[in-house]
Design an enzyme around this catalytic site. Sequence first.
Site, short mmCIF file in Angstrom:
data_model
loop_
_atom_site.label_atom_id
_atom_site.label_comp_id
_atom_site.label_asym_id
_atom_site.label_seq_id
_atom_site.Cartn_x
_atom_site.Cartn_y
_atom_site.Cartn_z
CE LYS A 158 -4.39 -0.42 -0.43
NZ LYS A 158 -4.81 -1.62 -0.19
CE LYS A 200 -12.67 -3.34 -3.49
NZ LYS A 200 -12.04 -3.43 -2.51
CE LYS A 240 -4.97 -8.14 -4.65
NZ LYS A 240 -5.60 -7.61 -3.68
P1 TYM Z 1 -10.77 -5.69 -0.23
O1 TYM Z 1 -11.81 -4.74 -0.20
O2 TYM Z 1 -9.62 -5.41 -0.86
O3 TYM Z 1 -11.33 -7.09 -1.16
C1 TYM Z 1 -12.58 -7.70 -0.71
C2 TYM Z 1 -12.34 -8.99 -0.74
O4 TYM Z 1 -12.26 -9.62 -2.12
C3 TYM Z 1 -10.94 -10.38 -2.19
N1 TYM Z 1 -10.18 -10.37 -3.23
C4 TYM Z 1 -9.72 -10.96 -4.10
N2 TYM Z 1 -9.93 -12.40 -4.21
C5 TYM Z 1 -9.56 -13.02 -5.29
N3 TYM Z 1 -8.89 -12.53 -6.11
C6 TYM Z 1 -8.63 -11.11 -6.37
N4 TYM Z 1 -8.05 -10.66 -7.41
C7 TYM Z 1 -9.22 -10.34 -5.12
N5 TYM Z 1 -9.14 -9.18 -4.78
C8 TYM Z 1 -9.88 -8.97 -3.79
C9 TYM Z 1 -10.23 -9.98 -0.67
O5 TYM Z 1 -9.19 -11.11 -0.31
C10 TYM Z 1 -11.44 -9.78 0.27
O6 TYM Z 1 -11.84 -10.68 0.86
N6 TYM Z 1 -8.79 -5.52 4.16
C11 TYM Z 1 -10.19 -6.03 3.54
C12 TYM Z 1 -11.42 -5.64 3.96
C13 TYM Z 1 -11.91 -6.00 5.42
C14 TYM Z 1 -12.34 -7.32 6.02
C15 TYM Z 1 -12.35 -7.08 7.19
C16 TYM Z 1 -12.42 -8.36 5.28
C17 TYM Z 1 -11.88 -5.05 6.44
N7 TYM Z 1 -12.46 -5.74 7.64
C18 TYM Z 1 -12.79 -8.08 8.05
C19 TYM Z 1 -12.69 -9.32 6.19
C20 TYM Z 1 -12.96 -9.33 7.48
C21 TYM Z 1 -9.96 -5.72 2.09
O7 TYM Z 1 -9.25 -4.67 1.75
O8 TYM Z 1 -10.54 -6.40 1.13
#
Ligand code: TYM
Length: 361
Positions: A115, A233, A230
């Site tokens: 990040k 978004k 990966k």
């Molecule tokens: P975030 O918003 O980056 O992503 C949301 C979820 O999508 C999964 N993900 C993917 N899975 C497979 N392939 C990809 N290319 C890919 N990109 C994203 C992420 O692994 C995630 O599960 N820190 C977390 C959000 C969060 C959270 C939590 C998750 C905050 N508090 C508590 C679980 C429990 C995040 O930034 O996810």
Amino acid sequence: MTTRIFSGMRPSGKLHLGNYLGAIKNWIALQDAPDTATCIFAAVDLHAITTPYDPATFQKNINDVLLDYLAAGVDPKRSLLIRQSRVPQHAELMWLLSTITPVGWLERLPNYREKLTQVAEMTPSFGFSGSVPPGKDVMQHAREQASTILDKKSYQNNLSLLAYPVLMAADILLYKADLVPVGDDQLPHIELTNEVGSKFNHLFGETFPNVRPFVAPGARIMSLQDPTKKMSKTGDDGIALTDSPDEIRGKIKRATTDSGREIMFNETDKPGISNLLTIFSTLSGAAIDKLERDYAGKSYGDFKADLAEVVVGFLEPFQRRRAEFAADPATLAHILTESEEKARIVAAEHLAEIHQKMGLR
Ligand code: TYM
């Protein structure tokens, strides 16, 4: 044994196939599992504001993520659907947990290092947007828009980037959740959650359960342009859940493939085609080795054309449901009010116990 599930996504851009296959697909499966006691799925808005964002469109982004959850099948009768900032106990528990989290544990996390580089290189993805209102000077409008865009320099190494995983630990531990369905990039954060949770238990008495990540095939969907990265978004490297059939067909047609002609799963030598095989398999339910047999002797072009129809066929009913929910904002508002009220009750009860144990009451 009953299971308590928590998971969330940052409302910081359109959700894509990686988000669906890595996480939401499993949320839906777990929500229906017989030993699931509670499920809470959040739009983690407090996490999303740790990187540059536009306050003017932020509520819309949050709404969009919640519509995606509902369209994908999150069932408000079985699961709570919340906005993280509407349950203030998340932020409070984060502070309490930060008092026992060594900075060294946070600095070594790969997601933090990534990040830091991203934010340093980032140009805000939101820019001059929308049409100029009638009668308004173009430059004046541009200046007003620019002033709502937060200077990227103010995001370079803020405390919140480092503290991010402590808030994530608080999200999970606040509900004493023990199963967290996520993509594999989140595994270091779950590990940290367990380290902080067990330190708390050791210092103040048994309170938090051990947290298990739930990771399934599709936990790491790669970019269509650069299959060594990966799908994310930001940028145009992914398929958004709201892309039109033509956009999807175009993106899959342009997806990077590898040298050779064989449709074969081999992440080292054929990362492009392996990623496409994973998407095909996880969306259609067909095993990868069956797909390899079905496409033996066929071209990348044939395979991509069929994959595009699988993706379009999957997203068509999703987008129809999404449009129905979008046309009925009162239903979403009602679901949120009810869910957040229930979440606050559980959160307050657990926080009272934590206050007690820490000697704050
Ligand atoms: P975030 O918003 O980056 O992503 C949301 C979820 O999508 C999964 N993900 C993917 N899975 C497979 N392939 C990809 N290319 C890919 N990109 C994203 C992420 O692994 C995630 O599960 N820190 C977390 C959000 C969060 C959270 C939590 C998750 C905050 N508090 C508590 C679980 C429990 C995040 O930034 O996810």
